[in-house]
Write a protein that holds these residues in place. Structure first.
Motif, PDB file in Angstrom:
ATOM      1  N   THR A 223     -41.125 -41.596  36.369  1.00  0.00           N
ATOM      2  CA  THR A 223     -41.129 -40.764  37.578  1.00  0.00           C
ATOM      3  C   THR A 223     -39.926 -41.074  38.452  1.00  0.00           C
ATOM      4  O   THR A 223     -39.313 -40.175  39.042  1.00  0.00           O
ATOM      5  CB  THR A 223     -42.427 -40.998  38.380  1.00  0.00           C
ATOM      6  N   ASN A 224     -39.562 -42.333  38.514  1.00  0.00           N
ATOM      7  CA  ASN A 224     -38.420 -42.759  39.319  1.00  0.00           C
ATOM      8  C   ASN A 224     -37.126 -42.144  38.796  1.00  0.00           C
ATOM      9  O   ASN A 224     -36.286 -41.661  39.570  1.00  0.00           O
ATOM     10  CB  ASN A 224     -38.321 -44.286  39.312  1.00  0.00           C
TER      11      ASN A 224
ATOM     12  N   ILE B 234     -42.527 -31.042  34.413  1.00  0.00           N
ATOM     13  CA  ILE B 234     -42.035 -31.257  35.785  1.00  0.00           C
ATOM     14  C   ILE B 234     -40.692 -30.548  35.957  1.00  0.00           C
ATOM     15  O   ILE B 234     -40.462 -29.833  36.942  1.00  0.00           O
ATOM     16  CB  ILE B 234     -41.910 -32.765  36.093  1.00  0.00           C
TER      17      ILE B 234
ATOM     18  N   ILE C 251     -39.739 -27.237  38.387  1.00  0.00           N
ATOM     19  CA  ILE C 251     -38.580 -27.217  39.295  1.00  0.00           C
ATOM     20  C   ILE C 251     -37.670 -26.037  38.957  1.00  0.00           C
ATOM     21  O   ILE C 251     -37.136 -25.364  39.847  1.00  0.00           O
ATOM     22  CB  ILE C 251     -37.804 -28.553  39.218  1.00  0.00           C
TER      23      ILE C 251
ATOM     24  N   ILE D  49     -36.837 -39.396  36.924  1.00  0.00           N
ATOM     25  CA  ILE D  49     -36.902 -37.938  37.136  1.00  0.00           C
ATOM     26  C   ILE D  49     -36.501 -37.592  38.567  1.00  0.00           C
ATOM     27  O   ILE D  49     -35.731 -36.649  38.796  1.00  0.00           O
ATOM     28  CB  ILE D  49     -38.320 -37.412  36.826  1.00  0.00           C
ATOM     29  N   LEU D  50     -36.994 -38.363  39.531  1.00  0.00           N
ATOM     30  CA  LEU D  50     -36.649 -38.127  40.933  1.00  0.00           C
ATOM     31  C   LEU D  50     -35.149 -38.303  41.159  1.00  0.00           C
ATOM     32  O   LEU D  50     -34.518 -37.485  41.854  1.00  0.00           O
ATOM     33  CB  LEU D  50     -37.435 -39.095  41.827  1.00  0.00           C
ATOM     34  N   LYS D  51     -34.571 -39.349  40.561  1.00  0.00           N
ATOM     35  CA  LYS D  51     -33.127 -39.577  40.693  1.00  0.00           C
ATOM     36  C   LYS D  51     -32.321 -38.438  40.078  1.00  0.00           C
ATOM     37  O   LYS D  51     -31.304 -38.003  40.640  1.00  0.00           O
ATOM     38  CB  LYS D  51     -32.745 -40.911  40.036  1.00  0.00           C
TER      39      LYS D  51
ATOM     40  N   VAL E  21     -33.259 -35.272  39.693  1.00  0.00           N
ATOM     41  CA  VAL E  21     -33.394 -34.076  40.544  1.00  0.00           C
ATOM     42  C   VAL E  21     -32.514 -34.205  41.783  1.00  0.00           C
ATOM     43  O   VAL E  21     -31.824 -33.241  42.165  1.00  0.00           O
ATOM     44  CB  VAL E  21     -34.864 -33.860  40.941  1.00  0.00           C
ATOM     45  N   ILE E  22     -32.486 -35.379  42.403  1.00  0.00           N
ATOM     46  CA  ILE E  22     -31.646 -35.589  43.594  1.00  0.00           C
ATOM     47  C   ILE E  22     -30.176 -35.429  43.229  1.00  0.00           C
ATOM     48  O   ILE E  22     -29.399 -34.790  43.967  1.00  0.00           O
ATOM     49  CB  ILE E  22     -31.909 -36.977  44.218  1.00  0.00           C
TER      50      ILE E  22
END
Length: 314
Positions: free
Chosen positions: A141-142, A64, A68, A144-146, A148-149
């Motif tokens: 996943t949560n 992932i 990106i 990873i999203l944090k 990236v943000i």
């Protein structure tokens, strides 16, 4: 709207990008390898994104982050190469002030995002090797999203003030930028007034992103290597080390070119300008071009998927 180097330009609306000073007669031919590298970068990174998004077995944290990184590489090289080719092939050297500042923002923001993603990938390798039993529970996943943000927000917040610090000035020594793109220090050097705040903030941004990330990545690899050498067998050593070699290659390539470009802009007075400009251009173009090649060759899952695609086409 060109000016001489000895006159002051007030509120310039247009800047002139020189390209590679001293090699203007060779611009047409220099553009050819740059165009090849750009097309290779677009195709390679698009292939990486397509393979990872379409293959369910590759929907893991490491891949992932890699997808990106590949997407960011497409944006990074696209922020400079089309304008460079327009300069080299068609002599379209003019650039609007706001477009110049927008290009500056995207170049430095995407560079900062690149560094942040490499840091995230180092964290991924650290958890995978130093805490393998909790890998899936930590890198959710949560999370990873944090991550990236946070990477996107950090780059945006730190880079945006560079534009406002330049916009506050009205007088320039010249509107001719001796570069192929609107780089922060290349524009700051044109300013007629006191630019110590601009230079200091530029150094702060560089340390807050590139410098800090290099330190953290280096520390993470010290801990990774300690964990690897505690493994019971040589086979385990090699297997664990092999999962890190691709990231290490990309890490060394990106940061060595980045720091050379950064330091030579400020202290490289004895470096011929055309060498500095070529290396500055390659610093933003080589990593996006070589990253998919390195990962495609060194990562078994991606290599196998590519071979399946070619086998189907036959």
């Amino acid at each position: 709207m060109m000016s001489s180097l000895n006159s002051t330009v007030m509120y310039p609306s247009i800047f002139i990008l020189v390209g590679i000073p001293g090699l203007e007669d060779l611009h047409y031919w220099i553009a050819v390898p740059f165009c090849v590298l750009y097309i290779t970068a677009l195709l390679g990174n698009a292939a990486i994104v397509a393979i990872i998004t379409s293959t369910s077995s590759l929907h893991e944290p490491m891949f992932i982050f890699l997808s990106i990184l590949a997407l960011n590489d497409v944006f990074l090289c696209t922020s400079i190469v089309p304008k460079m080719l327009a300069i080299f092939w068609f002599n379209f050297r003019e650039i609007n002030l706001d477009v110049c500042l927008a290009q500056m923002f995207f170049i430095h923001a995407f560079t900062g995002i690149e560094s942040g993603i490499l840091l995230a990938m180092a964290f991924d390798r650290y958890v995978a090797i130093c805490n393998p039993l909790r890998y899936t529970s930590i890198l959710t996943t949560n999370l990873i999203l944090k991550i990236v943000i946070m990477i996107l927000v950090r780059a945006t917040i730190l880079v945006a003030p560079l534009l406002f610090l330049i916009k506050r000035f009205s007088s320039y020594k010249t509107n001719v930028i001796s570069h192929s793109y609107c780089e922060h220090m290349a524009v700051v050097k044109l300013l007629e007034e006191d630019t110590r705040i601009n230079s200091a903030y530029g150094l702060f941004v560089a340390f807050s992103i590139l410098g800090l990330d290099v330190i953290i990545i280096s520390l993470s690899y010290i801990m990774i290597f300690r964990a690897i050498f505690r493994l019971p067998s040589k086979e385990a050593h090699l297997k664990a080390f092999n999962t890190c070699t691709t990231h290490i290659c990309v890490f060394l390539m990106f940061y060595s070119l980045a720091f050379f470009s950064f330091l030579s802009h400020r202290y490289g007075k004895n470096i011929p300008s055309y060498i500095h400009m070529i290396l500055s251009d390659l610093y933003l173009l080589l990593p996006p071009t070589l990253n998919p090649v390195v990962y495609g060759v060194k990562t078994k899952q991606i290599r196998d998927q590519l071979l399946r695609v070619f086998a189907k086409e036959r």
